[in-house]
Design an enzyme around this catalytic site. Structure first.
Site, short mmCIF file in Angstrom:
data_model
loop_
_atom_site.label_atom_id
_atom_site.label_comp_id
_atom_site.label_asym_id
_atom_site.label_seq_id
_atom_site.Cartn_x
_atom_site.Cartn_y
_atom_site.Cartn_z
N ASP A 1 5.62 -8.08 -5.92
CA ASP A 1 6.47 -7.41 -7.00
C ASP A 1 6.33 -8.12 -8.39
OD1 ASP A 1 7.68 -6.01 -4.64
OD2 ASP A 1 9.06 -7.50 -4.28
N ARG A 43 3.22 -6.35 -10.16
CA ARG A 43 3.69 -5.08 -10.68
C ARG A 43 4.41 -5.18 -11.88
NH1 ARG A 43 4.56 -2.63 -4.33
NH2 ARG A 43 2.19 -1.77 -4.42
N HIS A 86 12.67 -7.55 -1.01
CA HIS A 86 11.56 -6.82 -1.46
C HIS A 86 11.92 -5.19 -0.79
CE1 HIS A 86 7.30 -5.60 -1.79
NE2 HIS A 86 7.31 -5.18 -0.33
#
Length: 308
Positions: free
Chosen positions: A148, A151, A175
């Site tokens: 994450d 990203r 998540h």
């Protein structure tokens, strides 16, 4: 250094490739239930060894856990992937049974193994492994925050129109598409807060794009992503294998940290030879604390669907 990866699909095979190319493990074992699949992936990867300049031995096995014996680290990617429109939470019934069986078989042959859980819903699957295996809590790590955060940094570099290497930032929390907490307040470009470059509206857009990063790719690809997840897992594996003491946000079992207990959720942690060696407690502001609490409630709700 022996690393086992259970699940030779796209994420597992990508992870094996990245681990091999980094050349820190003596052996990587790929294991899958599909006849010949892991063996084929392993052979294909071994045929890149001279091209990519690595000496790591990659072997494949169809459901023979004896081949995984004495693994230092094992990665669990097995389970069904997300289909378009499917949430990570909808996977729970099928994947819980798979993860429970896989972790039990791994520990039977490698009692001192450190487990990295990738299967979704990841925070709940990590919690399941804690509740059913009896391994010390530092030996069970959920991989979510590292992906994450990667990203998040991609979206930040895109908004800043700068190289990704200029950017640092972190995502904590669950998540899931609604549970992630991108820490825009703490994100930087070469030590300068990104708030000096980007408006609040633009940062909110970066945050929202980050949270649906997996779903965006699932929609485009028709299945889950694999390059970035595989790279994220390999980063955790290397930090443990090479005792790097690197900080990654990952899913850890909390016992009072961040005011939370009896759940696994993404928090920054130091990874080294003993697995998850230390949880780092950040000074969150009131808005971030509220988001973290809301995220934790979502994770606990999903945990409630487990049969443990």
């Amino acid at each position: 250094m022996k690393v086992t990866i259970v699940g030779a699909g796209a994420v597992g095979a990508s992870c094996a490739e990245y681990v091999a190319i980094k050349n820190f493990a003596s052996e990587v074992v790929l294991l899958d239930i599909k006849e010949g699949y892991a063996e084929g992936k392993a052979m294909d990867l071994m045929q890149t060894a001279t091209l990519n300049g690595f000496d790591t031995k990659i072997t494949g096995s169809t459901n023979d856990y004896s081949k995984t014996a004495d693994s230092d680290i094992a990665v669990i990617t097995s389970g069904i992937p997300r289909k378009p429109g499917m949430t990570r939470e909808e996977l729970i019934g099928i994947n819980a049974g798979i993860v429970k069986e896989v972790s039990s078989n791994l520990i039977k042959h490698s009692p001192n193994v450190t487990l990295i859980v990738v299967s979704n819903p990841m925070d709940t699957m990590t919690y399941l492994v804690h509740k059913t295996t009896g391994l010390p809590k530092n030996k069970i790590i959920g991989m979510g925050g590292a992906l994450d955060s990667a990203r998040f940094k991609y979206r930040l570099s895109e908004a800043l129109e700068c190289p990704p290497s200029d950017v640092d930032g972190m995502v904590i929390g669950g998540h899931s598409d609604t549970g992630m907490v991108p820490l825009t307040r703490l994100a930087t470009r070469n030590s300068v807060p990104v708030t000096a470059f980007l408006s609040e509206d633009r940062l909110n857009q970066v945050s929202e794009d980050t949270k649906v990063g997996g779903a965006t790719l699932t929609k485009l690809l028709g299945t889950s992503a694999w390059y970035a997840p595989g790279a994220a897992v390999s980063g955790l594996v290397q930090a443990i294998a090479c005792d790097q003491k690197k900080m990654f946000p990952c899913s850890a079992l909390l016992d009072g940290e961040y005011g939370l207990s009896d759940l696994c959720i993404g928090v920054p942690a130091i990874l080294g030879k003993d697995g998850l060696e230390k949880i780092v407690e950040l000074q969150l502001d009131d808005a971030e604390k509220a988001k973290m609490k809301e995220s934790a409630e979502g994770v606990k709700k999903t945990n409630g669907l487990l049969d443990v």
